[in-house]
Motif scaffolding. Structure first.
Motif, PDB file in Angstrom:
ATOM      1  N   GLY A   2     131.306 -76.091  11.303  1.00 22.68           N
ATOM      2  CA  GLY A   2     132.745 -76.246  11.203  1.00 22.68           C
ATOM      3  C   GLY A   2     133.472 -75.132  11.921  1.00 22.68           C
ATOM      4  N   SER A   3     134.766 -75.303  12.051  1.00 18.17           N
ATOM      5  CA  SER A   3     135.579 -74.310  12.732  1.00 18.17           C
ATOM      6  C   SER A   3     135.879 -73.145  11.810  1.00 18.17           C
ATOM      7  CB  SER A   3     136.878 -74.945  13.216  1.00 18.17           C
ATOM      8  OG  SER A   3     137.615 -75.439  12.119  1.00 18.17           O
ATOM      9  N   ILE A   4     136.243 -72.007  12.397  1.00 21.32           N
ATOM     10  CA  ILE A   4     136.637 -70.826  11.639  1.00 21.32           C
ATOM     11  C   ILE A   4     138.151 -70.685  11.795  1.00 21.32           C
ATOM     12  CG2 ILE A   4     136.359 -68.345  11.375  1.00 21.32           C
ATOM     13  CD1 ILE A   4     133.650 -68.585  12.663  1.00 21.32           C
ATOM     14  N   GLY A   5     138.895 -71.151  10.776  1.00 24.63           N
ATOM     15  CA  GLY A   5     140.337 -71.084  10.856  1.00 24.63           C
ATOM     16  C   GLY A   5     140.850 -71.837  12.070  1.00 24.63           C
ATOM     17  N   ALA A   6     141.744 -71.213  12.842  1.00 22.62           N
ATOM     18  CA  ALA A   6     142.300 -71.815  14.047  1.00 22.62           C
ATOM     19  C   ALA A   6     141.462 -71.417  15.249  1.00 22.62           C
ATOM     20  CB  ALA A   6     143.749 -71.394  14.222  1.00 22.62           C
ATOM     21  N   TYR A   7     140.186 -71.642  15.149  1.00 21.78           N
ATOM     22  CA  TYR A   7     139.244 -71.204  16.180  1.00 21.78           C
ATOM     23  C   TYR A   7     139.474 -71.944  17.492  1.00 21.78           C
ATOM     24  CZ  TYR A   7     134.782 -70.169  18.455  1.00 21.78           C
ATOM     25  OH  TYR A   7     133.816 -69.765  19.342  1.00 21.78           O
ATOM     26  N   THR A   8     139.464 -71.203  18.598  1.00 20.44           N
ATOM     27  CA  THR A   8     139.558 -71.783  19.937  1.00 20.44           C
ATOM     28  C   THR A   8     138.205 -71.648  20.626  1.00 20.44           C
ATOM     29  OG1 THR A   8     141.896 -71.176  20.130  1.00 20.44           O
ATOM     30  CG2 THR A   8     140.709 -71.699  22.172  1.00 20.44           C
ATOM     31  N   PRO A   9     137.548 -72.758  20.982  1.00 14.76           N
ATOM     32  CA  PRO A   9     136.227 -72.677  21.620  1.00 14.76           C
ATOM     33  C   PRO A   9     136.266 -71.845  22.894  1.00 14.76           C
ATOM     34  CG  PRO A   9     136.709 -74.924  20.953  1.00 14.76           C
ATOM     35  CD  PRO A   9     137.973 -74.145  20.760  1.00 14.76           C
ATOM     36  N   ARG A  10     135.205 -71.052  23.095  1.00 12.28           N
ATOM     37  CA  ARG A  10     135.072 -70.197  24.278  1.00 12.28           C
ATOM     38  C   ARG A  10     133.946 -70.728  25.165  1.00 12.28           C
ATOM     39  NH1 ARG A  10     133.119 -65.793  24.310  1.00 12.28           N
ATOM     40  NH2 ARG A  10     134.171 -64.965  26.128  1.00 12.28           N
ATOM     41  N   HIS A  11     134.273 -71.679  26.019  1.00  5.74           N
ATOM     42  CA  HIS A  11     133.299 -72.128  27.006  1.00  5.74           C
ATOM     43  C   HIS A  11     133.100 -71.006  28.023  1.00  5.74           C
ATOM     44  CE1 HIS A  11     134.024 -75.791  24.970  1.00  5.74           C
ATOM     45  NE2 HIS A  11     135.092 -76.161  25.641  1.00  5.74           N
ATOM     46  N   VAL A  12     131.849 -70.767  28.403  1.00  5.40           N
ATOM     47  CA  VAL A  12     131.536 -69.616  29.253  1.00  5.40           C
ATOM     48  C   VAL A  12     130.955 -70.074  30.590  1.00  5.40           C
ATOM     49  CG1 VAL A  12     130.227 -67.475  29.460  1.00  5.40           C
ATOM     50  CG2 VAL A  12     131.099 -68.184  27.217  1.00  5.40           C
ATOM     51  N   ASP A  13     131.594 -69.661  31.667  1.00  2.00           N
ATOM     52  CA  ASP A  13     131.046 -69.882  33.005  1.00  2.00           C
ATOM     53  C   ASP A  13     130.084 -68.730  33.319  1.00  2.00           C
ATOM     54  OD1 ASP A  13     132.520 -72.242  33.663  1.00  2.00           O
ATOM     55  OD2 ASP A  13     134.301 -70.993  33.916  1.00  2.00           O
ATOM     56  N   THR A  14     128.847 -69.080  33.584  1.00  2.00           N
ATOM     57  CA  THR A  14     127.819 -68.062  33.759  1.00  2.00           C
ATOM     58  C   THR A  14     126.777 -68.567  34.745  1.00  2.00           C
ATOM     59  OG1 THR A  14     126.312 -66.584  32.543  1.00  2.00           O
ATOM     60  CG2 THR A  14     126.406 -68.887  31.828  1.00  2.00           C
ATOM     61  N   GLU A  15     125.689 -67.823  34.892  1.00  2.00           N
ATOM     62  CA  GLU A  15     124.575 -68.254  35.727  1.00  2.00           C
ATOM     63  C   GLU A  15     123.301 -68.261  34.902  1.00  2.00           C
ATOM     64  OE1 GLU A  15     124.515 -65.587  39.080  1.00  2.00           O
ATOM     65  OE2 GLU A  15     125.879 -66.888  40.218  1.00  2.00           O
ATOM     66  N   LEU A  16     122.483 -69.286  35.101  1.00  2.00           N
ATOM     67  CA  LEU A  16     121.182 -69.379  34.446  1.00  2.00           C
ATOM     68  C   LEU A  16     120.087 -69.396  35.503  1.00  2.00           C
ATOM     69  CD1 LEU A  16     121.782 -72.069  31.641  1.00  2.00           C
ATOM     70  CD2 LEU A  16     121.908 -69.573  31.454  1.00  2.00           C
ATOM     71  N   CYS A  17     118.939 -68.838  35.130  1.00  2.00           N
ATOM     72  CA  CYS A  17     117.788 -68.788  36.034  1.00  2.00           C
ATOM     73  C   CYS A  17     116.879 -69.973  35.770  1.00  2.00           C
ATOM     74  CB  CYS A  17     117.036 -67.476  35.861  1.00  2.00           C
ATOM     75  SG  CYS A  17     115.623 -67.296  36.983  1.00  2.00           S
ATOM     76  N   PHE A  18     116.839 -70.906  36.700  1.00  2.00           N
ATOM     77  CA  PHE A  18     115.971 -72.082  36.637  1.00  2.00           C
ATOM     78  C   PHE A  18     114.770 -71.863  37.558  1.00  2.00           C
ATOM     79  CE2 PHE A  18     120.213 -73.489  35.569  1.00  2.00           C
ATOM     80  CZ  PHE A  18     120.035 -74.465  34.599  1.00  2.00           C
ATOM     81  N   TRP A  19     113.947 -72.899  37.703  1.00  2.00           N
ATOM     82  CA  TRP A  19     112.904 -72.940  38.715  1.00  2.00           C
ATOM     83  C   TRP A  19     113.219 -74.060  39.693  1.00  2.00           C
ATOM     84  CZ3 TRP A  19     107.059 -72.452  37.058  1.00  2.00           C
ATOM     85  CH2 TRP A  19     106.759 -71.097  36.855  1.00  2.00           C
ATOM     86  N   ARG A  20     112.897 -73.852  40.953  1.00  2.00           N
ATOM     87  CA  ARG A  20     112.894 -74.962  41.888  1.00  2.00           C
ATOM     88  C   ARG A  20     111.519 -75.628  41.805  1.00  2.00           C
ATOM     89  NH1 ARG A  20     112.148 -70.481  45.171  1.00  2.00           N
ATOM     90  NH2 ARG A  20     110.288 -70.567  46.500  1.00  2.00           N
ATOM     91  N   ARG A  21     111.467 -76.877  42.192  1.00  2.00           N
ATOM     92  CA  ARG A  21     110.186 -77.585  42.126  1.00  2.00           C
ATOM     93  C   ARG A  21     109.194 -76.981  43.124  1.00  2.00           C
ATOM     94  NH1 ARG A  21     108.704 -80.914  39.097  1.00  2.00           N
ATOM     95  NH2 ARG A  21     109.985 -82.191  37.734  1.00  2.00           N
ATOM     96  N   PRO A  22     107.912 -76.860  42.730  1.00  2.00           N
ATOM     97  CA  PRO A  22     106.915 -76.336  43.676  1.00  2.00           C
ATOM     98  C   PRO A  22     106.753 -77.269  44.868  1.00  2.00           C
ATOM     99  CG  PRO A  22     105.867 -77.167  41.673  1.00  2.00           C
ATOM    100  CD  PRO A  22     107.335 -77.171  41.411  1.00  2.00           C
ATOM    101  N   ASP A  23     106.356 -76.684  45.999  1.00  2.00           N
ATOM    102  CA  ASP A  23     106.205 -77.475  47.220  1.00  2.00           C
ATOM    103  C   ASP A  23     105.094 -78.510  47.089  1.00  2.00           C
ATOM    104  OD1 ASP A  23     108.230 -76.025  48.438  1.00  2.00           O
ATOM    105  OD2 ASP A  23     106.849 -74.529  49.246  1.00  2.00           O
ATOM    106  N   THR A  24     104.039 -78.168  46.353  1.00  2.00           N
ATOM    107  CA  THR A  24     102.934 -79.112  46.147  1.00  2.00           C
ATOM    108  C   THR A  24     102.647 -79.215  44.652  1.00  2.00           C
ATOM    109  OG1 THR A  24     101.289 -77.337  46.397  1.00  2.00           O
ATOM    110  CG2 THR A  24     101.888 -78.599  48.370  1.00  2.00           C
ATOM    111  N   GLY A  25     102.382 -80.433  44.197  1.00  2.00           N
ATOM    112  CA  GLY A  25     102.066 -80.643  42.794  1.00  2.00           C
ATOM    113  C   GLY A  25     103.308 -80.585  41.922  1.00  2.00           C
ATOM    114  N   ARG A  26     103.091 -80.853  40.630  1.00  2.00           N
ATOM    115  CA  ARG A  26     104.206 -80.885  39.691  1.00  2.00           C
ATOM    116  C   ARG A  26     104.172 -79.707  38.724  1.00  2.00           C
ATOM    117  NH1 ARG A  26     105.049 -83.199  34.599  1.00  2.00           N
ATOM    118  NH2 ARG A  26     107.244 -83.688  34.198  1.00  2.00           N
ATOM    119  N   SER A  27     103.030 -79.007  38.672  1.00  2.00           N
ATOM    120  CA  SER A  27     102.876 -77.927  37.705  1.00  2.00           C
ATOM    121  C   SER A  27     102.486 -76.638  38.423  1.00  2.00           C
ATOM    122  CB  SER A  27     101.814 -78.289  36.666  1.00  2.00           C
ATOM    123  OG  SER A  27     100.555 -78.459  37.275  1.00  2.00           O
ATOM    124  N   VAL A  28     102.547 -75.530  37.663  1.00  2.00           N
ATOM    125  CA  VAL A  28     102.209 -74.215  38.204  1.00  2.00           C
ATOM    126  C   VAL A  28     101.232 -73.545  37.246  1.00  2.00           C
ATOM    127  CG1 VAL A  28     103.100 -71.925  38.775  1.00  2.00           C
ATOM    128  CG2 VAL A  28     104.440 -73.964  39.360  1.00  2.00           C
TER     129      VAL A  28
END
Length: 281
Positions: A2-28
């Motif tokens: 639930g909300s906390i009083g008159a809470y205003t959501p704080r959506h955050v623009d950020t960066e996440l570290c993903f993986w790119r797909r390997p050049d060969t195969g599907r797993s590493v």
């Protein structure tokens, strides 16, 4: 939650570290029993790529559930969390209370905790299992293969294991702040927004004592990333790292990652406790 009083959501623009797909195969596969450790650590980051993401603050949302999205935030108090450095107290008090919470949420009749970790450092030179700083990489603790291998370790008797697998077997991670979360909150990906076939990258790591296969993930604009703004110690995040009843859907191995909220980047290191367990329904 639930909300906390008159809470205003704080959506955050950020960066996440993903993986790119390997050049060969599907797993590493990375074998720490061979070659130089520093070379193997470098290999773990060869596929790293950073993407801009908006992490949605879902405090005012109620549509995210364990079965639908793979995660849920709950209201659940545990006293004396300042005693997490006392291993005996964690074993005898915090873990039993957390297992009871998971049984209530999932309907499980039995739970077995196999790991817990306190994260309390801004950075940590350890790159593997004992790392006590936030994990700034998009990952899941297991793939289905990794979870089933872990079950073999926890329940070595084949007949007993097969009996358990005849029912529903879950791996659940309960992530709880030890103080108000400001720096390095934890983001989770709504499982229903993920295409596991095109975005999941199994990563098998072999160590001297055995192996684990965890999930790494490629980025997609369709992914919905979420967190709970102003998360308190009484608001644990419960999320699925394996679900044997949903193998055709990828086993619900929910991706997650710490992320940088620029507002709090210079604050004290985040303090949190994660407890991982099998739940048998």
């Amino acid at each position: 939650m639930g909300s906390i009083g008159a809470y205003t959501p704080r959506h955050v623009d950020t960066e996440l570290c993903f993986w790119r797909r390997p050049d060969t195969g599907r797993s590493v596969q990375i074998d720490f029993t061979k070659g130089k450790p520093e070379d193997n650590v470098k290999q773990m980051h060869v596929l790293d790529e950073t993407h801009s993401v908006q992490v949605q603050d879902i405090r005012d949302e109620s549509s995210y559930t364990l079965d639908k999205s793979g995660f849920v935030y709950l209201s659940h108090e545990i006293p004396e969390l300042d005693r997490v450095s006392d291993g005996e107290f964690v074993r005898d008090s915090i873990i039993p209370k957390t297992e009871e919470l998971v049984r209530n949420v999932t309907g499980a009749t039995r739970t077995i905790t196999f790991a817990h970790r306190v994260r309390c450092l801004a950075s940590d030179p350890s790159m593997l299992a004992d790392n006590r700083s936030p994990a700034h990489s998009v990952h899941s603790d297991f793939t289905p293969a990794g979870a089933l291998h872990q079950l073999e370790t926890i329940v070595p008797d084949e007949k007993e294991r097969n009996r358990l697998l005849a029912g529903r077997v879950l791996v659940i991670n309960v992530w709880r702040p030890l103080k108000l979360i400001q720096r390095d909150p934890l983001a989770v990906c709504d499982w229903s927004s993920l295409d596991i076939e095109s975005e999941g990258i199994p990563n098998r790591i072999t160590l001297p004592h055995g192996w684990n296969e965890l999930g790494r993930y490629a980025c997609s604009a369709k992914q919905r990333w979420c967190y709970l703004g102003g998360q308190q110690p009484s608001e644990p995040l419960v999320f699925t790292q394996f679900d044997s009843s949903k193998m055709e859907e990828g086993g619900t191995t929910v991706p997650h990652s710490a992320f940088v909220d620029p507002t709090y980047n210079d604050f004290a290191a985040r303090e949190s406790l994660e407890i991982k367990m099998f739940a048998f329904v």
